[in-house]
Design a protein around this motif. Structure first.
Motif, mmCIF file in Angstrom:
data_model
loop_
_atom_site.group_PDB
_atom_site.id
_atom_site.type_symbol
_atom_site.label_atom_id
_atom_site.label_comp_id
_atom_site.label_asym_id
_atom_site.label_seq_id
_atom_site.Cartn_x
_atom_site.Cartn_y
_atom_site.Cartn_z
ATOM 1 N N UNK A 90 0.712 -1.134 -0.060
ATOM 2 C CA UNK A 90 0.084 -0.079 0.094
ATOM 3 C C UNK A 90 0.652 1.394 -0.104
ATOM 4 N N UNK A 91 2.056 1.116 0.420
ATOM 5 C CA UNK A 91 3.058 2.282 0.320
ATOM 6 C C UNK A 91 4.377 1.852 0.057
ATOM 7 N N UNK A 92 4.568 1.104 -0.804
ATOM 8 C CA UNK A 92 5.934 0.656 -0.988
ATOM 9 C C UNK A 92 6.897 1.356 -2.066
ATOM 10 N N UNK A 105 13.946 -0.103 -29.001
ATOM 11 C CA UNK A 105 14.319 0.213 -27.776
ATOM 12 C C UNK A 105 13.589 -0.820 -26.622
ATOM 13 N N UNK A 106 13.616 -0.792 -25.318
ATOM 14 C CA UNK A 106 13.178 -1.814 -24.522
ATOM 15 C C UNK A 106 11.833 -1.350 -24.009
ATOM 16 N N UNK A 107 10.880 -2.320 -23.938
ATOM 17 C CA UNK A 107 9.548 -2.448 -23.310
ATOM 18 C C UNK A 107 9.923 -2.849 -21.605
ATOM 19 N N UNK A 108 9.874 -1.961 -20.957
ATOM 20 C CA UNK A 108 10.274 -2.149 -19.358
ATOM 21 C C UNK A 108 8.562 -2.370 -18.780
ATOM 22 N N UNK A 109 8.523 -3.506 -18.205
ATOM 23 C CA UNK A 109 7.001 -3.675 -17.702
ATOM 24 C C UNK A 109 7.124 -4.305 -16.144
ATOM 25 N N UNK A 110 6.015 -3.839 -15.395
ATOM 26 C CA UNK A 110 6.005 -4.310 -14.051
ATOM 27 C C UNK A 110 4.823 -4.076 -13.470
ATOM 28 N N UNK A 112 4.811 8.220 -11.631
ATOM 29 C CA UNK A 112 3.679 8.950 -12.394
ATOM 30 C C UNK A 112 2.496 8.546 -12.538
ATOM 31 N N UNK A 113 2.164 7.168 -11.866
ATOM 32 C CA UNK A 113 1.050 6.602 -12.100
ATOM 33 C C UNK A 113 0.054 7.085 -10.674
ATOM 34 N N UNK A 114 -1.092 7.664 -11.254
ATOM 35 C CA UNK A 114 -1.881 8.253 -10.227
ATOM 36 C C UNK A 114 -2.471 7.104 -9.373
ATOM 37 N N UNK A 115 -2.143 7.368 -7.978
ATOM 38 C CA UNK A 115 -2.371 6.277 -6.873
ATOM 39 C C UNK A 115 -1.549 5.277 -7.069
ATOM 40 N N UNK A 116 -0.466 5.296 -7.876
ATOM 41 C CA UNK A 116 0.256 4.083 -7.737
ATOM 42 C C UNK A 116 1.015 3.744 -6.441
ATOM 43 N N UNK A 117 0.910 2.451 -5.989
ATOM 44 C CA UNK A 117 1.185 2.591 -4.710
ATOM 45 C C UNK A 117 2.835 1.903 -4.361
ATOM 46 N N UNK A 118 3.099 1.185 -5.696
ATOM 47 C CA UNK A 118 4.492 0.291 -5.433
ATOM 48 C C UNK A 118 5.022 0.105 -7.029
ATOM 49 N N UNK A 119 5.958 -0.601 -7.088
ATOM 50 C CA UNK A 119 6.592 -1.311 -8.462
ATOM 51 C C UNK A 119 7.034 -2.634 -8.017
ATOM 52 N N UNK A 146 -7.183 -3.798 -3.011
ATOM 53 C CA UNK A 146 -5.819 -3.682 -3.761
ATOM 54 C C UNK A 146 -6.128 -4.171 -5.266
ATOM 55 N N UNK A 147 -5.385 -3.812 -6.034
ATOM 56 C CA UNK A 147 -5.529 -4.119 -7.543
ATOM 57 C C UNK A 147 -4.290 -4.015 -8.015
ATOM 58 N N UNK A 148 -3.416 -5.021 -8.360
ATOM 59 C CA UNK A 148 -2.251 -4.879 -9.201
ATOM 60 C C UNK A 148 -2.424 -5.208 -10.594
ATOM 61 N N UNK A 149 -1.966 -4.279 -11.447
ATOM 62 C CA UNK A 149 -2.208 -4.494 -12.691
ATOM 63 C C UNK A 149 -0.732 -4.260 -13.367
#
Length: 476
Positions: free
Chosen positions: A116-118, A164-169, A144-151, A179-182
């Protein structure tokens, strides 16, 4: 006509004999004849388990821990712990990156805090040879993700369509307070700057998705150029002909009894000598680490099978969510040399035998009855010359005992010739007892490692006290 037939028969027999001879005299390729595979992974919880570890396999199914089962890189940024490392090679093979989750559970952070606050950052290392790595840096991808809580759980793949590279997480963006990770993505060319994050994979409703990894398939295998495996309640397979294009759901692995409630952290590996793949899955629910699942067509769920338990082995450490690189011969030689299984050892003082050399806040001294990893070093081949040794810290890999102004500190190897010379010593017969050892400076051969007021120094040795102070036993 009979002469012609006889001649044709003779030619046919000769051709058969030649073919048979070639078949019989061509040796079967040994499993270890080709370069093997490098896995980067973490091994568990805590400050040491959540770091970078390397393992090697000659055949892709039987793994050996490198570096004596110890960490190979340690994060000193962010939370000072890392999980879920991905190892990325540039298309030209001249640069490598490790990108990892900035997360250290049990190091002052709980799972609730991490969710929630990582950290919104990833941890990144860079290398030109897989052996000498930069100091890590933080890459803010979720800020830069609105209300993004972690990576969490980063991956990257070269995209020829955009050069170039597509970096995804995964990032948790709560939905209706839950909670909803996407999965989000950004583009990068250097893993120092990224484009504005965009949503990459999102499941309907409250379904979360944390782990996903993409594999590129050769022409003639399946109907898609790319297949991704994702942990979203199942291990879901999707196919596409474009990394940033439309993806088609291909099914999941529930048919062989594997669901997202049992396994996570999908990790692809292609066997180099045949069109067969292993999808390694982390058995997090049972705490057993990785297991392999085999397939000859990653885009077809019906082709996956779980091999017999005796047909693979994962080595001594528990291997968790990472990535695998197919090595070239040159890469393999460098990696196996750098992270050979040199034992961890201590240096015992001759005249204060209850004291051992240790580092504390990167200063170096002798202290009483130290058994922790602060007092353990690997005696590596000398950085500056053959027939010499350098002392690499066990719990701070890449850091070596180095003298500066004749004082000793534990310092990260910057790759310079000056560092190499300052961190290199000749192991000689002990000045006070020839059955022990003394260590002569490589670049100041009139000086030796000795302790003075319990601090380690580099001094000329001219007295009996100095000889005692400069004598050590290498012990376990």
């Amino acid at each position: 006509m009979s002469a012609v037939l006889a001649r044709l028969a003779a030619i046919l027999v000769a051709a058969c004999l030649l073919f048979t001879s070639q078949v019989l005299t061509t040796p079967q390729r040994a499993a270890a004849a080709d370069p093997g595979y490098l896995m980067t992974h973490f091994i568990g919880e805590g400050a040491t388990g959540q770091q970078i570890y390397f393992s090697h396999s000659a055949d892709g199914l039987h793994w050996n821990d490198l570096n004596g089962g110890g960490m190979t890189l340690r994060s000193n940024v962010g939370t000072r712990g890392v999980r879920d490392p991905a190892l990325v090679r540039s298309p030209g093979g001249d640069k490598y990156w490790i990108i990892a989750t900035d997360l250290c559970i049990g190091c002052g952070q709980t799972w609730s805090q991490a969710i929630n606050d990582g950290s919104r950052n990833l941890v990144v290392w860079e290398s030109t040879d897989l052996v000498n790595w930069s100091q890590p840096w933080l890459l803010n991808v979720a800020g830069a993700i609105p209300d993004g809580r972690n990576a969490w759980a980063p991956e990257a793949i070269w995209n020829p369509a955009t050069n170039d590279y597509v970096l995804y997480w995964a990032t948790n963006v709560p939905l209706n307070g839950a909670t909803k990770h996407r999965i989000f993505y950004a583009r990068t060319s250097d893993f120092r700057t990224v484009t504005t994050p965009q949503t990459y994979i999102e499941r309907p409703g409250t379904q979360e998705l944390i782990d996903t990894q993409i594999v590129e398939l050769p022409a003639g295998v399946g109907n898609y150029r790319y297949v991704r495996a994702s942990g979203d309640g199942q291990i879901t397979l999707e196919g596409s002909n474009s990394i940033l294009g439309t993806w088609t759901n291909l099914g999941n692995l529930s048919g062989i009894g594997l669901t997202g409630s049992q396994v996570e952290g999908p990790m692809w590996m292609k066997f180099r000598d045949r069109n067969e793949w292993t999808l390694y899955l982390d058995q997090y629910a049972s705490g057993r680490g990785y297991m392999p699942v085999m397939t000859t067509n990653p885009s077809s769920p019906g082709t996956y099978r779980i091999p017999a338990s005796g047909s693979y082995s994962m080595g001594g450490t528990k291997k968790r969510h990472g990535s695998i690189l197919n090595l070239t011969a040159a890469e393999e030689s460098r990696v196996l040399t750098r992270w050979s299984n040199t034992p961890a050892q201590r240096l015992q003082s001759f005249n204060f035998q209850d004291r051992y050399v240790r580092h504390a806040n990167f200063d170096v001294r002798i202290d009483q009855n130290i058994t922790s990893e602060d007092a353990k070093f690997r005696l590596r081949p000398g950085l500056a010359g053959s027939g010499t040794v350098s002392f690499e810290s066990v719990n701070f890999p890449g850091y070596f005992l180095r003298h500066s102004n004749y004082d000793f500190q534990l310092v990260y190897n910057d790759g310079s010739s000056q560092f190499a010379a300052d961190a290199t010593f000749r192991q000689v017969a002990g000045l006070a007892d020839s059955t022990w050892s003394s260590f002569q400076s490589y670049n100041h051969p009139d000086r030796y490692i000795r302790h003075y007021a319990y601090e380690l120094r580099l001094d000329p040795i001219t007295t009996a006290t100095g000889r005692n102070d400069a004598t050590f036993r290498v012990t376990s």
